[in-house]
Enzyme design. Structure first.
Site, PDB file in Angstrom:
ATOM      1  CG  LEU A  16      -2.101  -0.744   1.414  1.00  0.00           C
ATOM      2  CD1 LEU A  16      -2.636  -0.635   2.840  1.00  0.00           C
ATOM      3  CD2 LEU A  16      -3.137  -0.219   0.433  1.00  0.00           C
ATOM      4  CG  HIS A  17       2.691   3.242  -3.132  1.00  0.00           C
ATOM      5  ND1 HIS A  17       2.130   2.238  -3.877  1.00  0.00           N
ATOM      6  CD2 HIS A  17       3.008   4.233  -4.008  1.00  0.00           C
ATOM      7  CE1 HIS A  17       2.116   2.600  -5.145  1.00  0.00           C
ATOM      8  NE2 HIS A  17       2.637   3.803  -5.266  1.00  0.00           N
ATOM      9  NE  ARG A  18      -2.382   5.151  -6.581  1.00  0.00           N
ATOM     10  CZ  ARG A  18      -1.427   5.163  -7.502  1.00  0.00           C
ATOM     11  NH1 ARG A  18      -0.707   4.099  -7.733  1.00  0.00           N
ATOM     12  NH2 ARG A  18      -1.198   6.235  -8.211  1.00  0.00           N
ATOM     13  CG  ASP A  37      -1.937   1.215  -2.945  1.00  0.00           C
ATOM     14  OD1 ASP A  37      -0.811   0.712  -3.118  1.00  0.00           O
ATOM     15  OD2 ASP A  37      -2.148   2.168  -2.164  1.00  0.00           O
TER      16      ASP A  37
END
Ligand code: UD1
Length: 352
Positions: free
Chosen positions: A197-199, A274
């Site tokens: 997850l990084h957005r 994501d």
């Protein structure tokens, strides 16, 4: 022809590796201009080493910053390099701030701009990448869409540049070259969910991040799986800032190297992410994925049955998780080409 290849982030290193290799092989005069948008060793130097690339000739050392400041600094510095090195062609990839700065600086010089991975659209203008890619596509002279669908989007928008036929996505070149295994049978999978997850839209809001982490932990519990979570520095910072406690099943670790991450994807029961890059890579490796976003700019993986677009609410993620796990060990058509995209792109640049 004197070519500048502008890159700055982990996915650009991966997706331009085969293009750079083909430029070397064809002995086309070129130099690498690294903005250093990514600078931590695990997101940067390690990838140059693993993908067998020489360090960039030019490092602009721009680093992190707000979108405006970061892009502006890159723009000024790239313009100076294009001028002093008398570049007449600049290649950019994808939709990062580095790509936008490279395309914009070069387009005004004037200089031919080639855009690798043109024509992706999420139709969500809240994503900075959607803004970047639209602008790059309208600045580029030579557009290299990975799929027929991306080519069609470019034609619908009547971009002024030349739209080449779909040569595939260069991510496949890197995956086929470096993956140790693919298409792992269901019974040989490792008993874990691979999560990334990084957005900003997912990790910057504490309630959203907490709900998503909880949903992935529920999927893991329901199927008796562990969760392997190589965490982007931005996400680590947000978890700390928000004071969130990771659910018991989730083990956060350092970002992984390219080959290790491919291996982890190949052996996972499901990839929950994501990241557009992991969505593509897991599709090539034969592992089902759950895309934890509201929209996707890679509908091809959903169409072939490799991915499920889950949204970001717990209910959607939990349902998609179960459905995707049931698909492990099945196969699907590959939408992104045969692993020779970089070669075709460079042959086309050389011939024009
Ligand atoms: C950028 C790209 C995104 C791509 C992603 C891959 C844009 C708008 N976004 O997002 O499209 O999917 O790279 O990872 O260009 N940081 C570090 N170390 C680093 C780099 C960043 O700690 O080496 C931290 C900093 O706090 C920084 C934050 O991560 O502010 C975000 O980095 P940035 O490059 O702005 O965006 P990404 O989220 O990585």
């Amino acid at each position: 022809m004197s070519i500048g290849v502008v890159l700055g982030t982990r996915p650009e290193i991966i997706k331009l590796a085969s293009v750079i290799e083909a430029l070397d092989r064809e002995a086309l005069d070129h130099c690498l201009i690294h903005t250093n948008q990514h600078y931590d060793r695990e997101l940067d130097a390690r990838f140059f080493e693993e993908l067998e690339l020489e360090p960039a000739e030019v490092n602009l050392r721009v680093g992190s910053g707000s979108h405006g400041r970061q892009t502006a600094m890159m723009l000024e510095l790239i313009e100076a390099e294009v001028e002093s090195r008398r570049l007449d062609h600049v290649i950019v990839q994808g939709d990062t701030n580095s790509g936008l700065a490279g395309a914009l600086a070069a387009a005004k010089m004037p200089c031919t701009v080639s855009h690798v991975e043109a024509g992706l659209r999420s139709f969500d203008l809240r994503m900075p990448e959607e803004i970047n890619r639209r602008l790059i596509d309208h600045l580029a002279d030579e557009l290299f869409p990975p799929t027929d669908r991306a080519a069609e989007e470019l034609r619908k928008e009547s971009v002024p540049g030349h739209v080449h036929p779909a040569f595939g996505n260069t991510v496949v070149d890197a995956v086929l070259r470096y993956a140790g295994r693919r298409d792992v049978p269901a019974e040989e999978r490792g008993g874990y969910v691979l999560m990334t997850l990084h957005r900003p839209e997912n990790v910057d809001d504490p309630a959203t991040l907490e709900e998503m982490l909880g949903a992935v932990a529920t999927v893991a519990e329901e199927h008796d799986l562990d969760v392997v979570f190589p965490a982007h520095p931005r996400t680590v910072r947000r978890i700390e800032e928000h004071g969130l406690k990771l659910p018991a099943r989730i083990e956060a670790g350092e970002p992984k190297g390219f080959r290790e991450l491919l291996d982890l994807q190949a052996g996972a029961n499901v990839v929950m992410t994501d990241s557009g890059g992991l969505q593509e890579e897991s599709c090539v490796l034969g592992t089902p994925s759950v895309v934890m976003r509201r929209t996707t700019d890679r509908p091809e993986t959903v169409a072939v049955g490799a991915s499920i677009l889950a949204g970001v609410s717990a209910a959607g993620i939990i349902e998609a998780g179960g459905d995707a796990i049931a698909r492990a060990g099945t196969s699907w058509a590959q939408p992104f080409g045969d692993g020779r995209s970089g070669e075709r792109i460079v042959a086309s640049i050389a011939s024009r």
